[in-house]
Design a protein around this motif. Structure first.
Motif, PDB file in Angstrom:
ATOM      1  N   VAL A 147       0.840  -1.193   0.000  1.00 60.97           N
ATOM      2  CA  VAL A 147       0.000   0.000   0.000  1.00 60.97           C
ATOM      3  C   VAL A 147       0.875   1.243   0.000  1.00 60.97           C
ATOM      4  CG1 VAL A 147      -1.870  -1.135   1.265  1.00 60.97           C
ATOM      5  CG2 VAL A 147      -0.131   0.137   2.526  1.00 60.97           C
ATOM      6  N   VAL A 174      -0.019   5.564   1.000  1.00 64.56           N
ATOM      7  CA  VAL A 174      -1.087   6.435   1.481  1.00 64.56           C
ATOM      8  C   VAL A 174      -0.693   7.886   1.290  1.00 64.56           C
ATOM      9  CG1 VAL A 174      -1.908   4.753   3.177  1.00 64.56           C
ATOM     10  CG2 VAL A 174      -0.210   6.457   3.854  1.00 64.56           C
ATOM     11  N   VAL A 179      -5.356   6.563  -0.572  1.00 62.76           N
ATOM     12  CA  VAL A 179      -4.805   5.217  -0.501  1.00 62.76           C
ATOM     13  C   VAL A 179      -4.690   4.624  -1.898  1.00 62.76           C
ATOM     14  CG1 VAL A 179      -7.074   4.110  -0.231  1.00 62.76           C
ATOM     15  CG2 VAL A 179      -5.030   2.965   0.670  1.00 62.76           C
ATOM     16  N   LEU A 185     -10.675   0.485   5.910  1.00 61.14           N
ATOM     17  CA  LEU A 185     -10.102   1.748   6.366  1.00 61.14           C
ATOM     18  C   LEU A 185     -10.737   2.102   7.706  1.00 61.14           C
ATOM     19  CD1 LEU A 185     -10.351   3.788   3.027  1.00 61.14           C
ATOM     20  CD2 LEU A 185      -8.374   2.500   3.880  1.00 61.14           C
TER      21      LEU A 185
END
Length: 381
Positions: free
Chosen positions: A97, A99, A144, A159
Protein backbone atom coordinates in the motif's frame (compact mmCIF):
# COMPACT_ATOMS: atom_id res chain seq x y z
CA UNK A 1 -10.94 3.85 -7.69
CA UNK A 2 -10.17 1.60 -10.67
CA UNK A 3 -7.70 -1.08 -11.63
CA UNK A 4 -6.26 0.97 -14.51
CA UNK A 5 -2.54 1.13 -13.77
CA UNK A 6 0.10 1.36 -16.53
CA UNK A 7 2.52 -0.77 -14.52
CA UNK A 8 0.45 -3.89 -15.21
CA UNK A 9 2.26 -6.01 -17.77
CA UNK A 10 0.59 -7.13 -21.02
CA UNK A 11 0.21 -10.73 -19.82
CA UNK A 12 -1.39 -9.51 -16.57
CA UNK A 13 -3.98 -7.57 -18.56
CA UNK A 14 -4.61 -10.63 -20.70
CA UNK A 15 -5.13 -12.68 -17.56
CA UNK A 16 -7.53 -10.14 -16.10
CA UNK A 17 -9.59 -10.01 -19.28
CA UNK A 18 -11.69 -7.22 -20.73
CA UNK A 19 -13.95 -6.96 -17.68
CA UNK A 20 -11.00 -5.85 -15.57
CA UNK A 21 -10.08 -2.80 -17.65
CA UNK A 22 -12.20 -0.58 -15.41
CA UNK A 23 -13.21 -2.13 -12.08
CA UNK A 24 -14.69 0.38 -9.64
CA UNK A 25 -14.40 -0.20 -5.94
CA UNK A 26 -17.63 -1.18 -4.27
CA UNK A 27 -18.42 0.02 -0.75
CA UNK A 28 -19.65 -2.87 1.39
CA UNK A 29 -21.16 -0.76 4.16
CA UNK A 30 -24.90 -1.07 4.69
CA UNK A 31 -25.60 2.59 3.93
CA UNK A 32 -25.74 3.60 0.22
CA UNK A 33 -23.22 5.74 -1.65
CA UNK A 34 -19.71 5.03 -0.39
CA UNK A 35 -18.29 7.96 -2.38
CA UNK A 36 -18.83 11.68 -1.89
CA UNK A 37 -19.73 13.95 -4.88
CA UNK A 38 -16.04 14.87 -5.25
CA UNK A 39 -15.13 11.16 -5.57
CA UNK A 40 -13.66 10.73 -2.09
CA UNK A 41 -14.52 7.50 -0.29
CA UNK A 42 -16.73 8.23 2.70
CA UNK A 43 -16.17 6.43 6.00
CA UNK A 44 -19.20 5.59 8.09
CA UNK A 45 -19.63 6.09 11.85
CA UNK A 46 -19.12 2.94 13.91
CA UNK A 47 -22.11 2.03 16.03
CA UNK A 48 -21.41 2.93 19.63
CA UNK A 49 -17.91 4.23 18.90
CA UNK A 50 -16.23 7.57 18.29
CA UNK A 51 -14.59 6.41 15.07
CA UNK A 52 -15.54 5.65 11.50
CA UNK A 53 -14.70 2.88 9.07
CA UNK A 54 -15.34 1.54 5.60
CA UNK A 55 -15.01 -1.89 3.97
CA UNK A 56 -14.31 -1.65 0.25
CA UNK A 57 -14.34 -4.50 -2.29
CA UNK A 58 -11.17 -4.37 -4.37
CA UNK A 59 -12.94 -6.15 -7.24
CA UNK A 60 -16.59 -7.09 -7.77
CA UNK A 61 -15.55 -10.21 -9.71
CA UNK A 62 -14.64 -13.02 -7.26
CA UNK A 63 -12.64 -14.84 -9.94
CA UNK A 64 -10.35 -11.99 -11.05
CA UNK A 65 -7.93 -12.18 -8.16
CA UNK A 66 -8.32 -15.95 -7.96
CA UNK A 67 -6.49 -16.19 -11.30
CA UNK A 68 -3.30 -15.01 -9.62
CA UNK A 69 -3.08 -11.63 -11.31
CA UNK A 70 -1.38 -8.54 -9.94
CA UNK A 71 -4.11 -6.05 -9.02
CA UNK A 72 -3.26 -2.42 -8.43
CA UNK A 73 -5.82 0.29 -7.81
CA UNK A 74 -5.50 3.88 -8.90
CA UNK A 75 -4.80 6.56 -6.30
CA UNK A 76 -8.00 7.21 -4.36
CA UNK A 77 -8.90 10.17 -2.15
CA UNK A 78 -10.71 9.28 1.06
CA UNK A 79 -12.04 10.72 4.28
CA UNK A 80 -9.50 10.73 7.10
CA UNK A 81 -8.33 7.29 8.22
CA UNK A 82 -5.33 6.08 10.20
CA UNK A 83 -5.33 2.26 9.99
CA UNK A 84 -5.92 -0.15 7.14
CA UNK A 85 -5.91 -3.84 6.37
CA UNK A 86 -6.89 -6.19 3.55
CA UNK A 87 -8.80 -9.44 4.02
CA UNK A 88 -10.03 -12.08 1.57
CA UNK A 89 -12.33 -15.09 1.49
CA UNK A 90 -9.80 -17.69 0.32
CA UNK A 91 -6.33 -18.12 -1.16
CA UNK A 92 -3.05 -16.45 -0.31
CA UNK A 93 -1.38 -13.29 -1.45
CA UNK A 94 0.83 -10.32 -0.68
CA UNK A 95 -0.32 -6.75 -0.17
CA UNK A 96 1.45 -3.43 -0.66
CA UNK A 97 0.00 0.00 0.00
CA UNK A 98 0.85 3.66 -0.20
CA UNK A 99 -1.09 6.43 1.48
CA UNK A 100 -1.47 10.19 1.17
CA UNK A 101 -0.53 11.85 4.43
CA UNK A 102 -1.94 14.92 6.11
CA UNK A 103 0.70 17.06 4.36
CA UNK A 104 -0.64 16.02 0.93
CA UNK A 105 2.36 13.87 -0.09
CA UNK A 106 2.21 10.21 -1.02
CA UNK A 107 4.29 7.72 0.94
CA UNK A 108 6.55 5.10 -0.68
CA UNK A 109 5.07 1.65 -1.30
CA UNK A 110 5.29 -0.61 1.75
CA UNK A 111 4.35 -4.23 2.35
CA UNK A 112 1.61 -5.11 4.80
CA UNK A 113 2.54 -8.20 6.87
CA UNK A 114 0.32 -11.24 6.51
CA UNK A 115 -1.89 -12.02 9.50
CA UNK A 116 0.13 -14.33 11.76
CA UNK A 117 -1.07 -13.25 15.22
CA UNK A 118 -3.99 -15.66 15.32
CA UNK A 119 -6.45 -17.53 17.53
CA UNK A 120 -6.01 -21.28 17.87
CA UNK A 121 -7.59 -23.51 15.25
CA UNK A 122 -10.95 -24.93 16.19
CA UNK A 123 -11.96 -21.98 18.35
CA UNK A 124 -14.98 -19.83 17.54
CA UNK A 125 -12.70 -16.91 16.70
CA UNK A 126 -10.64 -18.97 14.24
CA UNK A 127 -13.71 -20.33 12.45
CA UNK A 128 -15.14 -16.88 11.80
CA UNK A 129 -11.98 -15.03 10.77
CA UNK A 130 -11.06 -14.36 7.13
CA UNK A 131 -7.50 -14.55 5.84
CA UNK A 132 -5.65 -11.31 5.31
CA UNK A 133 -3.10 -8.87 6.65
CA UNK A 134 -2.22 -7.50 10.02
CA UNK A 135 -3.79 -4.11 10.79
CA UNK A 136 -1.37 -1.40 9.64
CA UNK A 137 -1.25 1.96 11.43
CA UNK A 138 -0.35 4.65 8.88
CA UNK A 139 -1.26 7.80 10.81
CA UNK A 140 -3.80 10.36 9.65
CA UNK A 141 -4.20 9.98 5.88
CA UNK A 142 -6.72 10.95 3.22
CA UNK A 143 -5.71 8.83 0.24
CA UNK A 144 -4.80 5.22 -0.50
CA UNK A 145 -3.52 2.97 -3.29
CA UNK A 146 -3.42 -0.82 -2.96
CA UNK A 147 -1.63 -3.63 -4.77
CA UNK A 148 -2.56 -7.29 -4.27
CA UNK A 149 -0.40 -10.06 -5.71
CA UNK A 150 -1.44 -13.71 -5.62
CA UNK A 151 -4.49 -15.92 -5.90
CA UNK A 152 -6.98 -14.45 -3.47
CA UNK A 153 -10.76 -14.38 -3.69
CA UNK A 154 -12.91 -11.34 -2.96
CA UNK A 155 -10.26 -9.06 -1.39
CA UNK A 156 -11.63 -6.28 0.81
CA UNK A 157 -9.84 -3.15 1.96
CA UNK A 158 -10.75 -1.88 5.44
CA UNK A 159 -10.10 1.75 6.37
CA UNK A 160 -10.42 2.80 10.02
CA UNK A 161 -10.48 6.23 11.61
CA UNK A 162 -10.47 5.65 15.40
CA UNK A 163 -11.76 9.15 16.01
CA UNK A 164 -10.92 11.43 18.90
CA UNK A 165 -11.90 10.59 22.47
CA UNK A 166 -12.07 13.18 25.28
CA UNK A 167 -9.56 11.14 27.31
CA UNK A 168 -6.94 10.88 24.55
CA UNK A 169 -4.79 13.86 25.65
CA UNK A 170 -4.88 12.70 29.28
CA UNK A 171 -1.91 10.71 30.59
CA UNK A 172 -3.02 9.95 34.15
CA UNK A 173 -0.73 7.52 35.94
CA UNK A 174 -2.54 4.33 36.92
CA UNK A 175 -2.58 3.12 40.51
CA UNK A 176 0.67 1.68 41.85
CA UNK A 177 0.53 -1.73 43.55
CA UNK A 178 2.80 -3.02 46.29
CA UNK A 179 3.04 -6.42 44.61
CA UNK A 180 4.80 -7.22 41.35
CA UNK A 181 1.69 -6.11 39.47
CA UNK A 182 2.82 -3.15 37.32
CA UNK A 183 0.89 0.00 36.57
CA UNK A 184 -1.55 -0.85 33.79
CA UNK A 185 -3.62 1.64 31.84
CA UNK A 186 -7.14 0.28 31.62
CA UNK A 187 -9.26 -0.57 28.60
CA UNK A 188 -11.43 2.37 29.56
CA UNK A 189 -8.43 4.70 29.34
CA UNK A 190 -8.03 3.99 25.62
CA UNK A 191 -11.76 4.02 24.90
CA UNK A 192 -12.57 0.34 24.34
CA UNK A 193 -16.27 -0.08 23.48
CA UNK A 194 -17.15 -3.09 25.59
CA UNK A 195 -20.23 -3.89 23.48
CA UNK A 196 -17.87 -4.84 20.64
CA UNK A 197 -16.41 -7.67 22.75
CA UNK A 198 -18.56 -10.78 22.40
CA UNK A 199 -18.94 -14.01 24.31
CA UNK A 200 -17.53 -14.89 27.69
CA UNK A 201 -13.74 -14.60 28.09
CA UNK A 202 -12.12 -18.01 28.54
CA UNK A 203 -9.61 -18.25 31.35
CA UNK A 204 -6.38 -20.19 30.97
CA UNK A 205 -5.64 -22.78 33.68
CA UNK A 206 -1.97 -21.86 33.83
CA UNK A 207 0.64 -19.65 32.19
CA UNK A 208 3.64 -21.55 30.87
CA UNK A 209 4.95 -18.87 28.53
CA UNK A 210 5.04 -15.18 27.68
CA UNK A 211 4.98 -14.53 23.92
CA UNK A 212 6.49 -11.24 22.72
CA UNK A 213 5.12 -9.60 19.56
CA UNK A 214 5.39 -6.31 17.71
CA UNK A 215 2.56 -4.66 15.79
CA UNK A 216 4.80 -3.99 12.74
CA UNK A 217 3.69 -0.35 12.52
CA UNK A 218 5.59 2.92 12.72
CA UNK A 219 7.75 4.01 15.66
CA UNK A 220 7.22 7.77 15.40
CA UNK A 221 3.84 7.99 17.13
CA UNK A 222 3.25 10.41 19.99
CA UNK A 223 1.97 9.58 23.47
CA UNK A 224 -1.45 10.98 22.66
CA UNK A 225 -1.67 8.77 19.56
CA UNK A 226 -1.56 5.50 21.53
CA UNK A 227 -5.25 5.32 22.57
CA UNK A 228 -6.24 5.92 18.93
CA UNK A 229 -3.91 3.15 17.76
CA UNK A 230 -5.38 0.72 20.30
CA UNK A 231 -8.96 1.60 19.34
CA UNK A 232 -8.13 1.05 15.66
CA UNK A 233 -6.53 -2.36 16.29
CA UNK A 234 -9.48 -3.34 18.49
CA UNK A 235 -11.91 -2.34 15.75
CA UNK A 236 -10.03 -4.35 13.11
CA UNK A 237 -9.81 -7.44 15.33
CA UNK A 238 -13.49 -7.42 16.36
CA UNK A 239 -15.35 -5.93 13.40
CA UNK A 240 -13.16 -6.93 10.44
CA UNK A 241 -11.79 -10.27 11.63
CA UNK A 242 -14.79 -11.19 13.76
CA UNK A 243 -12.80 -12.00 16.88
CA UNK A 244 -14.42 -11.79 20.31
CA UNK A 245 -11.96 -9.12 21.50
CA UNK A 246 -8.58 -7.59 20.72
CA UNK A 247 -6.10 -10.45 20.31
CA UNK A 248 -3.27 -9.45 22.67
CA UNK A 249 -3.47 -9.59 26.45
CA UNK A 250 -1.24 -6.51 26.90
CA UNK A 251 0.36 -3.72 24.89
CA UNK A 252 3.58 -1.84 25.63
CA UNK A 253 4.16 1.44 23.82
CA UNK A 254 7.55 2.90 22.88
CA UNK A 255 7.50 5.01 26.03
CA UNK A 256 7.38 1.88 28.20
CA UNK A 257 3.77 2.35 29.28
CA UNK A 258 1.64 -0.77 29.74
CA UNK A 259 -1.94 -0.97 28.42
CA UNK A 260 -4.62 -3.57 29.08
CA UNK A 261 -5.59 -5.47 25.95
CA UNK A 262 -8.02 -8.39 26.03
CA UNK A 263 -10.65 -8.49 28.76
CA UNK A 264 -9.20 -9.65 32.06
CA UNK A 265 -6.00 -7.68 31.66
CA UNK A 266 -7.33 -4.85 33.83
CA UNK A 267 -7.43 -7.23 36.79
CA UNK A 268 -5.85 -10.53 37.73
CA UNK A 269 -7.74 -12.79 35.35
CA UNK A 270 -5.58 -14.56 32.76
CA UNK A 271 -7.74 -14.97 29.68
CA UNK A 272 -7.00 -16.88 26.52
CA UNK A 273 -5.84 -14.56 23.77
CA UNK A 274 -5.73 -14.73 19.97
CA UNK A 275 -2.09 -13.85 19.36
CA UNK A 276 0.05 -16.99 18.97
CA UNK A 277 -1.53 -19.70 16.81
CA UNK A 278 -1.30 -23.07 18.56
CA UNK A 279 0.02 -21.70 21.84
CA UNK A 280 -2.65 -19.35 23.21
CA UNK A 281 -4.04 -21.88 25.70
CA UNK A 282 -1.23 -21.57 28.29
CA UNK A 283 0.30 -18.18 27.65
CA UNK A 284 0.20 -14.41 27.84
CA UNK A 285 0.68 -12.32 24.69
CA UNK A 286 2.41 -8.93 24.87
CA UNK A 287 2.49 -6.71 21.77
CA UNK A 288 4.95 -3.82 21.54
CA UNK A 289 3.52 -0.99 19.46
CA UNK A 290 5.95 -0.37 16.62
CA UNK A 291 8.19 -2.14 14.13
CA UNK A 292 11.44 -3.70 15.31
CA UNK A 293 12.69 -5.39 12.17
CA UNK A 294 14.96 -2.43 11.41
CA UNK A 295 14.95 -0.44 14.67
CA UNK A 296 16.02 -1.33 18.19
CA UNK A 297 13.60 -1.14 21.13
CA UNK A 298 14.39 1.37 23.88
CA UNK A 299 15.29 0.29 27.44
CA UNK A 300 11.85 1.56 28.48
CA UNK A 301 10.22 -0.94 26.13
CA UNK A 302 12.29 -3.80 27.51
CA UNK A 303 11.46 -2.75 31.07
CA UNK A 304 7.74 -2.61 30.28
CA UNK A 305 7.71 -6.13 28.82
CA UNK A 306 9.75 -7.45 31.77
CA UNK A 307 7.30 -5.95 34.29
CA UNK A 308 4.38 -7.89 32.83
CA UNK A 309 6.44 -11.08 32.43
CA UNK A 310 7.69 -10.98 36.04
CA UNK A 311 4.18 -10.45 37.40
CA UNK A 312 2.69 -13.35 35.43
CA UNK A 313 5.55 -15.83 35.67
CA UNK A 314 6.02 -15.50 39.42
CA UNK A 315 2.31 -16.15 39.95
CA UNK A 316 2.70 -19.54 38.24
CA UNK A 317 6.21 -20.28 39.58
CA UNK A 318 7.91 -20.17 36.17
CA UNK A 319 11.61 -19.51 35.62
CA UNK A 320 12.04 -16.73 33.00
CA UNK A 321 15.52 -18.00 32.12
CA UNK A 322 14.38 -21.57 31.43
CA UNK A 323 12.78 -23.53 28.63
CA UNK A 324 9.61 -25.56 29.00
CA UNK A 325 7.81 -28.34 27.08
CA UNK A 326 4.54 -27.03 25.62
CA UNK A 327 1.81 -28.95 23.81
CA UNK A 328 0.98 -27.35 20.46
CA UNK A 329 -2.66 -27.04 19.44
CA UNK A 330 -1.49 -26.69 15.84
CA UNK A 331 0.66 -23.99 14.26
CA UNK A 332 2.52 -23.59 10.96
CA UNK A 333 5.73 -24.73 12.70
CA UNK A 334 4.43 -27.31 15.17
CA UNK A 335 1.57 -29.67 14.15
CA UNK A 336 -1.21 -30.32 16.61
CA UNK A 337 -0.12 -32.71 19.35
CA UNK A 338 3.58 -31.86 19.05
CA UNK A 339 5.39 -31.17 22.32
CA UNK A 340 7.75 -28.29 21.64
CA UNK A 341 10.52 -27.25 24.03
CA UNK A 342 10.52 -23.45 23.99
CA UNK A 343 11.82 -20.55 26.07
CA UNK A 344 9.49 -19.48 28.86
CA UNK A 345 9.80 -15.97 27.39
CA UNK A 346 9.91 -16.33 23.62
CA UNK A 347 9.33 -14.37 20.43
CA UNK A 348 6.43 -15.03 18.13
CA UNK A 349 8.79 -16.45 15.49
CA UNK A 350 9.64 -19.32 17.88
CA UNK A 351 6.14 -20.73 17.44
CA UNK A 352 5.01 -19.53 13.99
CA UNK A 353 6.39 -18.79 10.53
CA UNK A 354 6.79 -15.03 10.91
CA UNK A 355 9.41 -12.29 11.37
CA UNK A 356 7.55 -11.05 14.46
CA UNK A 357 8.66 -9.51 16.82
CA UNK A 358 11.32 -8.15 14.44
CA UNK A 359 15.00 -9.02 14.54
CA UNK A 360 15.99 -6.27 17.00
CA UNK A 361 13.27 -6.99 19.56
CA UNK A 362 13.95 -10.71 19.17
CA UNK A 363 17.66 -10.09 19.80
CA UNK A 364 16.69 -8.22 22.98
CA UNK A 365 14.83 -11.20 24.49
CA UNK A 366 17.86 -12.35 26.55
CA UNK A 367 17.92 -8.88 28.13
CA UNK A 368 14.17 -9.09 28.82
CA UNK A 369 14.64 -12.50 30.46
CA UNK A 370 17.39 -11.15 32.72
CA UNK A 371 15.33 -8.10 33.66
CA UNK A 372 12.38 -10.36 34.45
CA UNK A 373 14.48 -12.67 36.62
CA UNK A 374 15.92 -9.74 38.56
CA UNK A 375 12.45 -8.34 39.27
CA UNK A 376 11.23 -11.71 40.54
CA UNK A 377 14.32 -12.13 42.70
CA UNK A 378 13.94 -8.67 44.27
CA UNK A 379 10.27 -9.33 45.03
CA UNK A 380 11.21 -12.36 47.14
CA UNK A 381 13.46 -10.47 49.52
Amino acid sequence: MTFSDPSLRRRDLATLGAAAAVLPLVGLSAAPAAARPDGRLRLRPDEGGVGRALDVALTPDPQVAARGAVLRTAEQRTDRFALLGVTWAAGSGQVRVRVRGADGSWSPWRGVPALRDLPDRGTTEARSAPAGTEPLWVGDSDGVQVEVTGAVERPVLTLVDPGDHPNDPVDARPKRHRSLRPRIRSRRSWGAKERWATGKPKRVKTVEQVHVHHTATGNDYRKRDVPRILRAIYRYHTKTLGWSDVGYNYFVDRFGRIWAGRRGADGDRDTRGAHTLGFNHTSVGIAVLGSYQEAAPTPKVLAGVAKIAAWKLRKYHRDPLATTPVLSHGSDLYPKGTVATLPVIDGHRDTNDTECPGQYLYAALPDIRLRTARRIKRSRR
